[in-house]
Design a protein around this motif. Sequence first.
Motif, PDB file in Angstrom:
ATOM      1  N   GLY B 168       0.825  -1.208   0.000  1.00 46.73           N
ATOM      2  CA  GLY B 168       0.000   0.000   0.000  1.00 46.73           C
ATOM      3  C   GLY B 168       0.861   1.260   0.000  1.00 46.73           C
ATOM      4  N   GLU B 169       1.909   1.233   0.813  1.00 50.18           N
ATOM      5  CA  GLU B 169       2.814   2.372   0.885  1.00 50.18           C
ATOM      6  C   GLU B 169       3.442   2.676  -0.466  1.00 50.18           C
ATOM      7  OE1 GLU B 169       4.316   1.450   5.483  1.00 50.18           O
ATOM      8  OE2 GLU B 169       5.719   1.385   3.797  1.00 50.18           O
ATOM      9  N   GLU B 170       3.956   1.613  -1.086  1.00 43.90           N
ATOM     10  CA  GLU B 170       4.665   1.805  -2.361  1.00 43.90           C
ATOM     11  C   GLU B 170       3.740   2.352  -3.439  1.00 43.90           C
ATOM     12  OE1 GLU B 170       7.796   1.701  -2.799  1.00 43.90           O
ATOM     13  OE2 GLU B 170       8.236   0.959  -0.774  1.00 43.90           O
ATOM     14  N   MET B 171       2.517   1.840  -3.431  1.00 42.79           N
ATOM     15  CA  MET B 171       1.567   2.321  -4.423  1.00 42.79           C
ATOM     16  C   MET B 171       1.283   3.812  -4.203  1.00 42.79           C
ATOM     17  SD  MET B 171      -0.240   1.889  -7.091  1.00 42.79           S
ATOM     18  CE  MET B 171      -0.651   0.199  -7.514  1.00 42.79           C
ATOM     19  N   ALA B 172       1.103   4.184  -2.954  1.00 44.28           N
ATOM     20  CA  ALA B 172       0.835   5.598  -2.646  1.00 44.28           C
ATOM     21  C   ALA B 172       2.012   6.464  -3.089  1.00 44.28           C
ATOM     22  CB  ALA B 172       0.585   5.769  -1.151  1.00 44.28           C
ATOM     23  N   ARG B 173       3.198   6.006  -2.771  1.00 49.21           N
ATOM     24  CA  ARG B 173       4.392   6.766  -3.156  1.00 49.21           C
ATOM     25  C   ARG B 173       4.462   6.938  -4.666  1.00 49.21           C
ATOM     26  NH1 ARG B 173       7.139   5.890   1.814  1.00 49.21           N
ATOM     27  NH2 ARG B 173       7.228   3.627   1.775  1.00 49.21           N
ATOM     28  N   ALA B 174       4.205   5.853  -5.384  1.00 48.93           N
ATOM     29  CA  ALA B 174       4.290   5.915  -6.841  1.00 48.93           C
ATOM     30  C   ALA B 174       3.255   6.882  -7.412  1.00 48.93           C
ATOM     31  CB  ALA B 174       4.098   4.515  -7.436  1.00 48.93           C
ATOM     32  N   LEU B 175       2.067   6.848  -6.866  1.00 51.96           N
ATOM     33  CA  LEU B 175       0.989   7.696  -7.384  1.00 51.96           C
ATOM     34  C   LEU B 175       1.254   9.159  -7.079  1.00 51.96           C
ATOM     35  CD1 LEU B 175      -2.058   5.435  -6.417  1.00 51.96           C
ATOM     36  CD2 LEU B 175      -1.160   5.858  -8.726  1.00 51.96           C
ATOM     37  N   ILE B 176       1.764   9.407  -5.886  1.00 49.41           N
ATOM     38  CA  ILE B 176       2.088  10.783  -5.509  1.00 49.41           C
ATOM     39  C   ILE B 176       3.224  11.312  -6.394  1.00 49.41           C
ATOM     40  CG2 ILE B 176       3.084  12.229  -3.691  1.00 49.41           C
ATOM     41  CD1 ILE B 176       1.530  10.438  -1.679  1.00 49.41           C
ATOM     42  N   ALA B 178       3.785  10.478  -9.277  1.00 52.02           N
ATOM     43  CA  ALA B 178       3.251  10.716 -10.621  1.00 52.02           C
ATOM     44  C   ALA B 178       2.359  11.945 -10.672  1.00 52.02           C
ATOM     45  CB  ALA B 178       2.485   9.478 -11.090  1.00 52.02           C
ATOM     46  N   GLY B 179       2.253  12.618  -9.534  1.00 51.75           N
ATOM     47  CA  GLY B 179       1.529  13.879  -9.544  1.00 51.75           C
ATOM     48  C   GLY B 179       0.080  13.840  -9.077  1.00 51.75           C
ATOM     49  N   ARG B 180      -0.355  12.701  -8.618  1.00 47.49           N
ATOM     50  CA  ARG B 180      -1.739  12.617  -8.129  1.00 47.49           C
ATOM     51  C   ARG B 180      -1.868  13.297  -6.774  1.00 47.49           C
ATOM     52  NH1 ARG B 180      -4.857  11.168 -12.559  1.00 47.49           N
ATOM     53  NH2 ARG B 180      -3.240  10.343 -13.961  1.00 47.49           N
ATOM     54  N   ASP B 269      -9.048  12.012 -16.559  1.00 49.39           N
ATOM     55  CA  ASP B 269      -8.534  12.738 -15.401  1.00 49.39           C
ATOM     56  C   ASP B 269      -8.464  11.907 -14.120  1.00 49.39           C
ATOM     57  OD1 ASP B 269     -11.350  12.794 -15.709  1.00 49.39           O
ATOM     58  OD2 ASP B 269     -11.487  14.304 -14.138  1.00 49.39           O
ATOM     59  N   ILE B 270      -9.017  10.713 -14.145  1.00 51.80           N
ATOM     60  CA  ILE B 270      -8.953   9.889 -12.933  1.00 51.80           C
ATOM     61  C   ILE B 270      -8.138   8.628 -13.186  1.00 51.80           C
ATOM     62  CG2 ILE B 270     -10.267   8.490 -11.313  1.00 51.80           C
ATOM     63  CD1 ILE B 270     -12.406  10.414 -11.294  1.00 51.80           C
ATOM     64  N   LEU B 271      -7.191   8.375 -12.289  1.00 54.01           N
ATOM     65  CA  LEU B 271      -6.400   7.144 -12.402  1.00 54.01           C
ATOM     66  C   LEU B 271      -6.931   6.114 -11.407  1.00 54.01           C
ATOM     67  CD1 LEU B 271      -4.053   5.551 -13.569  1.00 54.01           C
ATOM     68  CD2 LEU B 271      -2.541   6.652 -11.913  1.00 54.01           C
ATOM     69  N   ILE B 272      -7.147   4.928 -11.909  1.00 55.88           N
ATOM     70  CA  ILE B 272      -7.642   3.820 -11.083  1.00 55.88           C
ATOM     71  C   ILE B 272      -6.451   2.991 -10.628  1.00 55.88           C
ATOM     72  CG2 ILE B 272      -9.039   1.718 -11.128  1.00 55.88           C
ATOM     73  CD1 ILE B 272     -10.664   4.267 -11.378  1.00 55.88           C
ATOM     74  N   ALA B 273      -6.380   2.695  -9.344  1.00 55.32           N
ATOM     75  CA  ALA B 273      -5.286   1.880  -8.828  1.00 55.32           C
ATOM     76  C   ALA B 273      -5.829   0.712  -8.018  1.00 55.32           C
ATOM     77  CB  ALA B 273      -4.358   2.724  -7.962  1.00 55.32           C
ATOM     78  N   GLY B 274      -5.383  -0.487  -8.342  1.00 59.58           N
ATOM     79  CA  GLY B 274      -5.864  -1.670  -7.642  1.00 59.58           C
ATOM     80  C   GLY B 274      -4.733  -2.477  -7.035  1.00 59.58           C
ATOM     81  N   THR B 328       2.725  -1.497 -11.759  1.00 59.61           N
ATOM     82  CA  THR B 328       2.624  -1.164 -13.185  1.00 59.61           C
ATOM     83  C   THR B 328       1.457  -0.215 -13.419  1.00 59.61           C
ATOM     84  OG1 THR B 328       1.142  -3.009 -13.616  1.00 59.61           O
ATOM     85  CG2 THR B 328       3.496  -3.425 -13.896  1.00 59.61           C
ATOM     86  N   GLY B 329       1.511   0.469 -14.543  1.00 59.20           N
ATOM     87  CA  GLY B 329       0.373   1.278 -14.979  1.00 59.20           C
ATOM     88  C   GLY B 329       0.240   2.641 -14.332  1.00 59.20           C
ATOM     89  N   VAL B 330       1.245   3.051 -13.572  1.00 61.93           N
ATOM     90  CA  VAL B 330       1.128   4.345 -12.902  1.00 61.93           C
ATOM     91  C   VAL B 330       1.434   5.484 -13.867  1.00 61.93           C
ATOM     92  CG1 VAL B 330       2.109   5.851 -11.138  1.00 61.93           C
ATOM     93  CG2 VAL B 330       1.591   3.469 -10.604  1.00 61.93           C
ATOM     94  N   ALA B 331       2.525   5.341 -14.600  1.00 60.87           N
ATOM     95  CA  ALA B 331       2.928   6.440 -15.481  1.00 60.87           C
ATOM     96  C   ALA B 331       2.526   6.181 -16.928  1.00 60.87           C
ATOM     97  CB  ALA B 331       4.434   6.650 -15.412  1.00 60.87           C
TER      98      ALA B 331
END
Lengths: 331, 331
Positions: B168-176, B178-180, B269-274, B328-331
């Motif tokens: 969960g942490e890593e996903m949050a870091r990656a998304l942040i 990426a500018g979310r 404009d919305i990125l979905i993360a699972g 995967t799929g963040v950027a």
Amino acid sequence: MDTHKSTLEEVAAAAGVSKMTVSRALRGAPDVSRATRDRVLQAAERLNYIGNRLALSLSSQRTDLVAVVVPSMSNIVFPEVMAGISNGLEGSGMQAVFGITDYDVAKEHNIIRDMLSWRPSAIIVTGLDQPDETVRMLRNAAIPVIQIMDLDGTPIDFNVGLSHERAGEEMARALIAAGRKRFGYVGSALDRDLRAGKRRAGFERVLHEHRLAFVGQRLGDTLSSVGLGKYLTHQLLDAEPKLDCIYYSNDDMAAGGAFATMEASRTDDILIAGFNGLELAAALPVRIATSRSPRRMIGEVAARLARGSGTTDNPSSGKITAFVPEITGVA
Amino acid sequence: MDTHKSTLEEVAAAAGVSKMTVSRALRGAPDVSRATRDRVLQAAERLNYIGNRLALSLSSQRTDLVAVVVPSMSNIVFPEVMAGISNGLEGSGMQAVFGITDYDVAKEHNIIRDMLSWRPSAIIVTGLDQPDETVRMLRNAAIPVIQIMDLDGTPIDFNVGLSHERAGEEMARALIAAGRKRFGYVGSALDRDLRAGKRRAGFERVLHEHRLAFVGQRLGDTLSSVGLGKYLTHQLLDAEPKLDCIYYSNDDMAAGGAFATMEASRTDDILIAGFNGLELAAALPVRIATSRSPRRMIGEVAARLARGSGTTDNPSSGKITAFVPEITGVA
DNA sequence: TTTGTTACCGATACCGGTATCGATAACACA
DNA sequence: TGTGTTATCGATACCGGTATCGGTAACAAA
């Protein structure tokens, strides 16, 4: 504290009684006084006693095991059937044991043999197309044999499922009635997934009756998946731009097909038709046609039949439970 | 022809030897002449003899059974783990026995108890959050205990999986990165699916570190599904129009989210993360972010550990196998 | 006091295999 | 002819429970 083991004998020693009395007390048999029962229960608790089902089953000649043989695990359909079986067995004291054949006939034979060596009270196998040798082995086991999913063939004993040939036929009829004319087909590994093959055969038969035929098709040889369905559909769309309907071997492939038509902006003129009625199919942003197979129900009915193993069974009635899949999303 | 039964004794009688000789012949033991071996094999074939594993296991004190306890079957993840286990056991002569807990702690305890009564050679259980009583029972079984999927906690013995908090942490870091900025959350039944809860907690922790928080969220209380994800996402989009990213409890929910954004024309404009990296996620017409959990691999490693049960095991090494999911799929 | 009945418990024989040890026969060798 | 050896097989004792039958004690009834 105590590392493992602990047998009835040891509990008996700890409680100062014979192992027969312990056996009775633990099973809640009537011939035990409250006082000794309590002593035994405490001793068993203290020694962390866990019964040995191997000994129990060998001695009592009952295993309360239900062998279940399915072809695959990588498609949600069979896990759902298994969940239905597991659920239907609940409260009966029976335990399901699963084996996976990977759609391999030889493997299936060996797995069934292995399963039978555990002397299950009943066995549930997928499909009706076992080779003679396997059928003989199942017959010889002298336990209820419950063949599930498929109805097209001659059952050994009990049979719970639906006719896949007919499912294909009905879908074709419904699509034709809805005005579709130029059909394509996308599937994979039909030589192994015999039920998908039967659906295709039924579908094609009705097409012929209406002087129609598949205009184009794409067949994969790996297991069905969403990605494969999408990939093959793109190919098919490129090769045959004039299709107005594509029939798929199942909903996973069909979902991929739906994605492909979305990407190709062809959702308005092409209807996607699958099979199974997966939860996924209903949630897609585009409507697709499908036949809902009562997978969980099939599992539960099979479990109910398995439970009846020990009880009084009316030998000739209810041998076949036929389901008719409901078609949705056509119109 | 012959209905059921047929024991070693009967085969022995038919072959004119003692049952001990039959036992040896059938197992391929060396102390049998070719002539008698052939006679025995023929007799066994003729009588359709199938060994009795109950007797075998009781006598030899080995079952070659691997008990596997998973919480659910209605999500493809666990069937894939089970397929991995089944595959990893192939050729070892070991058999997996599965039990389903429905995410119910009490049920889990009973199922483990039932499983242990079959005296398996090893047991594989999901997660690290069993209550003390269950842990004691597992310890006491004196067999290898392999806890899978989760790494956040104290293992009893072997541990194969990944840290969901960290995922969960890593996903949050990656998304942040990426500018979310404006995050929403959609999940369900987090009180039962503890690993999904851990992922959410890890995700939220990183949000806080960045002085962020979930702007809005929707929590279902039934099992996760594509339809539920879609439904809750529509609700969330209505309530919070300004989100630019939604984190989901898993890929099934996320797929539903993707469909919802497609229907709402918000895919840009919305990125979905699972989470999970399902095959489905990769095939979707829109890109979604996910962390790929090595489910099948976890099953295979667990199986390998279970196989080592009988052999010489180096007691202190390799107790923990940690995987780090690839995002995967963040950027 | 004798006899029956009931409640409770133990001894024994399995269940169908395997482990272990000993027996027998054949053959070689002295 | 006597003595080992080897190959092959059987008898017996388990494994850990349950089924079955019989025994004992306590108490009621005769």
